[in-house]
Design a protein around this motif. Structure first.
Motif, short mmCIF file in Angstrom:
data_model
loop_
_atom_site.label_atom_id
_atom_site.label_comp_id
_atom_site.label_asym_id
_atom_site.label_seq_id
_atom_site.Cartn_x
_atom_site.Cartn_y
_atom_site.Cartn_z
N GLN A 206 0.83 -1.20 0.00
CA GLN A 206 0.00 0.00 0.00
C GLN A 206 0.87 1.26 0.00
N VAL A 207 1.94 1.25 0.80
CA VAL A 207 2.82 2.42 0.85
C VAL A 207 3.52 2.61 -0.50
N LYS A 208 3.95 1.53 -1.10
CA LYS A 208 4.60 1.63 -2.41
C LYS A 208 3.65 2.20 -3.46
N SER A 209 2.37 1.75 -3.41
CA SER A 209 1.40 2.27 -4.38
C SER A 209 1.15 3.75 -4.16
N LEU A 210 1.20 4.20 -2.90
CA LEU A 210 1.02 5.62 -2.61
C LEU A 210 2.21 6.42 -3.13
N GLU A 211 3.42 5.89 -2.94
CA GLU A 211 4.60 6.58 -3.44
C GLU A 211 4.56 6.69 -4.97
N GLU A 212 4.14 5.63 -5.64
CA GLU A 212 4.04 5.67 -7.10
C GLU A 212 2.98 6.68 -7.53
N HIS A 213 1.88 6.73 -6.79
CA HIS A 213 0.81 7.67 -7.11
C HIS A 213 1.29 9.11 -6.97
N LEU A 214 2.08 9.38 -5.92
CA LEU A 214 2.55 10.73 -5.67
C LEU A 214 3.82 11.07 -6.44
N GLY A 215 4.55 10.03 -6.89
CA GLY A 215 5.80 10.27 -7.61
C GLY A 215 6.92 10.73 -6.71
N VAL A 216 6.91 10.31 -5.43
CA VAL A 216 7.94 10.72 -4.49
C VAL A 216 8.12 9.62 -3.45
N SER A 217 9.35 9.43 -2.99
CA SER A 217 9.61 8.45 -1.93
C SER A 217 9.23 9.05 -0.58
N LEU A 218 8.58 8.24 0.25
CA LEU A 218 8.13 8.70 1.56
C LEU A 218 9.01 8.16 2.70
N PHE A 219 9.56 6.96 2.52
CA PHE A 219 10.40 6.33 3.53
C PHE A 219 11.76 6.00 2.93
N GLU A 220 12.78 6.00 3.80
CA GLU A 220 14.04 5.35 3.51
C GLU A 220 14.00 4.00 4.22
N ARG A 221 14.06 2.93 3.47
CA ARG A 221 13.93 1.59 4.03
C ARG A 221 15.30 1.08 4.45
N LEU A 222 15.52 0.99 5.76
CA LEU A 222 16.75 0.48 6.32
C LEU A 222 16.60 -1.01 6.59
N ASN A 223 17.63 -1.64 7.12
CA ASN A 223 17.57 -3.09 7.34
C ASN A 223 16.41 -3.49 8.25
N ARG A 224 16.33 -2.86 9.41
CA ARG A 224 15.27 -3.23 10.35
C ARG A 224 14.46 -2.02 10.82
#
Length: 307
Positions: free
Chosen positions: A45-63
């Motif tokens: 869901q978060v990925k689909s929102l980022e694609e919809h907005l055209g911007v990254s919302l999170f930096e995904r770290l290891n944990r």
């Protein structure tokens, strides 16, 4: 459900809710537990929102997750929006379905002499609302006492911080036992009150005797300061019915006693009361169904002719 900004494609509610939970909790796993879905579903869901907005919302770290500037700004706005929405939904739910118990604080005289004899009509009309009555002269702080929904009070107002509606102004009238109209000391004119006790109570209209005697033209012959004093009108009316004197009370309180013949009005003269009967409600409960139905019933009872 979708949010559709003007002129733009809709943003799915599920994606916004997933992002809001993740931004607030800092974890897809924690957000998944709160929303009862899988972490993979939150990530999708978060990925689909980022694609919809055209911007990254999170930096995904290891944990862990770290909000990026766009994500931090959107997260703050989303959390505030969903918090306000949840509160509004809860208020609407209470307004639409809260029909169980209604706690009413009421002054004793109004409860005994007017409200209680009529309550069967409210119960017949609304059997699903359980009334809980507390009869007290004490001033109830509705804003601080969560156990009281509404109060019926006799006073001059105003009542800041509460939903207040004036139910009816009082008009004060003298009443007594029928026995006081008989015999050598019978009440035949206002001047005869000099031979009887004037019954007084502790309510704000106590000074009404002086006003009534002045209006009757006998204030120079009848002293309003003498007689028995009671804590409320209910006791003054009981004393009057027992033949102990003449009480000056709001007309609203005497309908049942007049009909039953326990009391009579020796004189037709009335004087306005400086106080009124008020309906007071907690602002957060004033629009619930149970409160609105009780207020509507009170209005109907007050406007109905005596039965």
């Amino acid at each position: 459900m979708e949010f559709r900004p003007r002129g733009r494609a809709a943003v799915p509610h599920a994606a916004l809710r997933a992002f809001e939970a993740a931004s607030r909790l800092g974890s897809f796993k924690a957000a998944a537990a709160e929303l009862d879905v899988t972490p993979a579903a939150i990530s999708h869901q978060v990925k689909s929102l980022e694609e919809h907005l055209g911007v990254s919302l999170f930096e995904r770290l290891n944990r862990a997750l770290r909000l990026l500037p766009a994500g931090a700004a959107l997260g703050e706005a989303a959390q505030r929006a969903f918090r306000d929405l949840d509160r509004a939904i809860e208020r609407a739910r209470q307004t639409g379905t809260d029909r169980s118990a209604l706690s009413v604080s009421v002054v004793p005289s109004l409860a005994a002499k007017w409200l209680v004899p009529r309550l069967h009509r409210f119960q017949d009309r609304h059997p699903d609302i359980e009334l809980r009555l507390a009869s007290t002269e004490a001033v109830v702080d509705l804003a601080r006492d969560p156990g009281v929904d509404v109060a019926l009070r006799y006073g001059a107002g105003p009542y800041p911080g509460l939903r207040a509606e004036l139910l009816t102004w009082g008009h004060l009238t003298p009443v007594c036992s029928p026995v006081l109209l008989e015999g050598g000391s019978a009440l035949r004119c206002p001047a005869d009150l000099a031979r009887h006790q004037l019954l007084r109570d502790g309510l704000p209209h106590e000074a009404g005797w002086l006003e009534w005697l002045t209006a009757a033209g006998v204030a120079d012959r009848v002293k309003p300061g003498r007689g028995l004093r009671f804590s409320n009108s209910h006791l003054a009316l009981d004393a009057a019915a027992a033949g102990r004197g003449v009480a000056l009370v709001p007309e609203l309180l005497i309908e049942e006693d007049l009909r039953a013949g326990r009391l009579v009005r020796p004189f037709a003269l009335t004087v306005p009361s400086p106080s009124a009967y008020w309906f007071l409600a907690r602002p957060d409960r004033a629009e619930t169904i149970k409160v609105r139905r009780f207020l509507a019933w009170l209005r109907a009872e007050l406007s109905a002719p005596p039965q």
